[in-house]
Design a protein around this motif. Sequence first.
Motif, PDB file in Angstrom:
ATOM      1  N   SER A 259     -12.342  -9.699 -16.423  1.00  0.00           N
ATOM      2  CA  SER A 259     -13.549  -9.992 -15.536  1.00  0.00           C
ATOM      3  C   SER A 259     -14.878  -9.567 -16.500  1.00  0.00           C
ATOM      4  O   SER A 259     -15.905  -9.954 -16.127  1.00  0.00           O
ATOM      5  CB  SER A 259     -13.715  -9.277 -14.430  1.00  0.00           C
TER       6      SER A 259
ATOM      7  N   THR B 102       0.630  -1.091  -0.023  1.00  0.00           N
ATOM      8  CA  THR B 102      -0.087  -0.049   0.067  1.00  0.00           C
ATOM      9  C   THR B 102       1.060   1.173  -0.157  1.00  0.00           C
ATOM     10  O   THR B 102       1.938   1.138   0.644  1.00  0.00           O
ATOM     11  CB  THR B 102      -0.999  -0.206   1.240  1.00  0.00           C
ATOM     12  N   GLY B 103       0.386   2.289  -0.499  1.00  0.00           N
ATOM     13  CA  GLY B 103       1.031   3.728  -0.596  1.00  0.00           C
ATOM     14  C   GLY B 103       0.369   4.356   0.595  1.00  0.00           C
ATOM     15  O   GLY B 103       0.790   5.666   0.610  1.00  0.00           O
ATOM     16  N   ARG B 104      -0.477   3.850   1.434  1.00  0.00           N
ATOM     17  CA  ARG B 104      -1.209   4.713   2.387  1.00  0.00           C
ATOM     18  C   ARG B 104      -0.998   3.922   3.600  1.00  0.00           C
ATOM     19  O   ARG B 104      -1.778   3.187   4.065  1.00  0.00           O
ATOM     20  CB  ARG B 104      -2.725   4.757   2.150  1.00  0.00           C
TER      21      ARG B 104
ATOM     22  N   ILE C 196      -6.089 -11.404 -16.417  1.00  0.00           N
ATOM     23  CA  ILE C 196      -7.348 -11.525 -15.740  1.00  0.00           C
ATOM     24  C   ILE C 196      -8.230 -10.602 -16.589  1.00  0.00           C
ATOM     25  O   ILE C 196      -8.030  -9.292 -16.453  1.00  0.00           O
ATOM     26  CB  ILE C 196      -7.362 -11.411 -14.287  1.00  0.00           C
TER      27      ILE C 196
HETATM   28  N1  LIG Z   1      -9.155  -6.992 -15.155  1.00  0.00           N
HETATM   29  C1  LIG Z   1     -10.200  -6.485 -15.032  1.00  0.00           C
HETATM   30  O1  LIG Z   1     -11.174  -7.319 -15.411  1.00  0.00           O
HETATM   31  C2  LIG Z   1     -10.582  -5.574 -13.872  1.00  0.00           C
HETATM   32  C3  LIG Z   1     -11.597  -5.781 -13.018  1.00  0.00           C
HETATM   33  C4  LIG Z   1     -11.806  -4.702 -11.886  1.00  0.00           C
HETATM   34  C5  LIG Z   1     -10.657  -3.867 -11.703  1.00  0.00           C
HETATM   35  N2  LIG Z   1      -9.666  -4.007 -12.632  1.00  0.00           N
HETATM   36  C6  LIG Z   1      -8.654  -2.833 -12.390  1.00  0.00           C
HETATM   37  O2  LIG Z   1      -7.949  -3.218 -11.358  1.00  0.00           O
HETATM   38  C7  LIG Z   1      -7.335  -1.853 -10.609  1.00  0.00           C
HETATM   39  C8  LIG Z   1      -7.979  -1.759  -9.126  1.00  0.00           C
HETATM   40  O3  LIG Z   1      -9.314  -1.782  -9.295  1.00  0.00           O
HETATM   41  P1  LIG Z   1     -10.015  -1.369  -7.937  1.00  0.00           P
HETATM   42  O4  LIG Z   1     -11.452  -1.145  -8.416  1.00  0.00           O
HETATM   43  O5  LIG Z   1      -9.565  -2.042  -6.943  1.00  0.00           O
HETATM   44  O6  LIG Z   1      -9.636   0.366  -7.813  1.00  0.00           O
HETATM   45  P2  LIG Z   1      -9.071   1.062  -6.280  1.00  0.00           P
HETATM   46  O7  LIG Z   1     -10.172   0.981  -5.540  1.00  0.00           O
HETATM   47  O8  LIG Z   1      -8.997   2.518  -6.979  1.00  0.00           O
HETATM   48  O9  LIG Z   1      -7.976   0.520  -5.942  1.00  0.00           O
HETATM   49  C9  LIG Z   1      -6.486   0.664  -6.720  1.00  0.00           C
HETATM   50  C10 LIG Z   1      -5.515   0.759  -5.602  1.00  0.00           C
HETATM   51  O10 LIG Z   1      -4.236   0.837  -6.321  1.00  0.00           O
HETATM   52  C11 LIG Z   1      -3.290   1.573  -5.705  1.00  0.00           C
HETATM   53  N3  LIG Z   1      -2.762   2.858  -6.361  1.00  0.00           N
HETATM   54  C12 LIG Z   1      -3.392   3.676  -7.225  1.00  0.00           C
HETATM   55  N4  LIG Z   1      -2.489   4.480  -7.725  1.00  0.00           N
HETATM   56  C13 LIG Z   1      -1.345   3.771  -7.632  1.00  0.00           C
HETATM   57  C14 LIG Z   1      -0.235   4.303  -8.168  1.00  0.00           C
HETATM   58  N5  LIG Z   1       0.191   5.279  -8.913  1.00  0.00           N
HETATM   59  N6  LIG Z   1       0.900   3.432  -7.935  1.00  0.00           N
HETATM   60  C15 LIG Z   1       0.642   2.341  -7.009  1.00  0.00           C
HETATM   61  N7  LIG Z   1      -0.433   1.995  -6.621  1.00  0.00           N
HETATM   62  C16 LIG Z   1      -1.532   2.731  -6.936  1.00  0.00           C
HETATM   63  C17 LIG Z   1      -3.952   2.168  -4.344  1.00  0.00           C
HETATM   64  O11 LIG Z   1      -3.927   1.147  -3.237  1.00  0.00           O
HETATM   65  P3  LIG Z   1      -2.889   1.600  -2.043  1.00  0.00           P
HETATM   66  O12 LIG Z   1      -3.741   2.837  -1.689  1.00  0.00           O
HETATM   67  O13 LIG Z   1      -3.118   0.472  -1.101  1.00  0.00           O
HETATM   68  O14 LIG Z   1      -1.506   1.623  -2.360  1.00  0.00           O
HETATM   69  C18 LIG Z   1      -5.418   2.005  -4.840  1.00  0.00           C
HETATM   70  O15 LIG Z   1      -6.587   1.997  -3.846  1.00  0.00           O
HETATM   71  C19 LIG Z   1      -7.656  -0.813 -11.606  1.00  0.00           C
HETATM   72  O16 LIG Z   1      -6.959  -0.534 -12.608  1.00  0.00           O
HETATM   73  C20 LIG Z   1      -9.026  -1.583 -12.252  1.00  0.00           C
HETATM   74  O17 LIG Z   1      -9.199  -0.709 -13.519  1.00  0.00           O
HETATM   75  C21 LIG Z   1      -9.423  -4.815 -13.730  1.00  0.00           C
END
Ligand SMILES: NC(=O)c1ccc[n+]([C@@H]2O[C@H](COP(=O)([O-])OP(=O)(O)OC[C@H]3O[C@@H](n4cnc5c(N)ncnc54)[C@H](OP(=O)(O)O)[C@@H]3O)[C@@H](O)[C@H]2O)c1
Length: 330
Positions: A272, A181-183, A270
């Motif tokens: 979804s 985590t960055g937080r 992955i």
């Molecule tokens: N492949 C698929 O089908 C699929 C499905 C769902 C989501 N996704 C993708 O998965 C990712 C996460 O989705 P989510 O809904 O969990 O989003 P989210 O709630 O915004 O979580 C993303 C997390 O990534 C970390 N982060 C953000 N900016 C960053 C940076 N510049 N460098 C490093 N870490 C960073 C933060 O975690 P910390 O604060 O803990 O560091 C943030 O809470 C997104 O890119 C989304 O588009 C893909």
Amino acid sequence: MFRAILMEKGEDGAATARLATLKDSALPAGEVTVAVDYTTVNYKDGLCLSASGGGLVRSYPHVPGIDFAGVVEASADARYRPGDRVVLTGWRVGEAWWGGFAEKARVKADWLVRLPETISTRAAMAVGTAGFTAAQALMALEAQGLRPDQGEVLVTGAAGGVGSIALALLARAGYAAAAVTGRPETADYLTGLGARRIVPRAELAEAIRKPLEAETWAGCIDAVGGAMLARVLGQMKAGASVAAVGNAGGVQVPANIIPFLLRGVNLLGINSVTVPHAHRVAIWDRLARDLDLGLLERMIRPAVLAEVPALGAAILKGEVQGRVVVDVRA
Ligand SMILES: NC(=O)c1ccc[n+]([C@@H]2O[C@H](COP(=O)([O-])OP(=O)(O)OC[C@H]3O[C@@H](n4cnc5c(N)ncnc54)[C@H](OP(=O)(O)O)[C@@H]3O)[C@@H](O)[C@H]2O)c1
């Protein structure tokens, strides 16, 4: 009439979102009409809600919202009857089709999944695409042979939606999970979800200097991509797999080929969005079995429909912790 977040394009070409009241006749064609109970806000929703639509929204006016859970109101398809509890994730709903930021949605019957008995429509949206994808990623790692006795599993973007549910699922299944985590202020939250240790983002943020580092992780669920994914590949144990889920940290992965060649590391994509129906049912069954609903409750940030545009902007800035659950009727 029903309330919805409606996006329209202005003369400057920028899209804006507002809470609107629409007639039922405005709903698109489809076989099943669902009275939406709850929806959620994912990273992708943030993109769809932005002025550009993130390159995802096909046309305007548009109702975004990539997930929803609710009760069937009317169905022209024999598989669904009024009163059935259903969930929808994926299939580009909320992007190419009108989505779940509304009291009503009309969609294809093939896109819906009947909710398992134990999962309420509220819990389903605490899971949402984020949790569905976390479970899909874990199942993909296990299909490659991952077992709890092989060592630590890394979760990147841990305080986000995918990361939070990945941690809870891993803990319940007996894995030792490490949370990136960055937080730092989320450390208690993350250990409460089951993380055995916290890895500060800064430790993995630097670009790779050498292709192989100490063999550390038996598996990884990666929501971040970018330079962090490149770095993690060089820290995987021999034969281990990374499930690449997201790109919150960037789309360019400056990786080295050596971890693939000398350690047989696997990178599993992955997606979804277009998961076939039978596998969707299996993923929801896994969530029903292995997700601690008490832990899920801790991740919830409750919200109402009018808050959705602001939450979309916040999630793009990485400011949302856990899972937003929007009570659509509130
Ligand atoms: N492949 C698929 O089908 C699929 C499905 C769902 C989501 N996704 C993708 O998965 C990712 C996460 O989705 P989510 O809904 O969990 O989003 P989210 O709630 O915004 O979580 C993303 C997390 O990534 C970390 N982060 C953000 N900016 C960053 C940076 N510049 N460098 C490093 N870490 C960073 C933060 O975690 P910390 O604060 O803990 O560091 C943030 O809470 C997104 O890119 C989304 O588009 C893909």
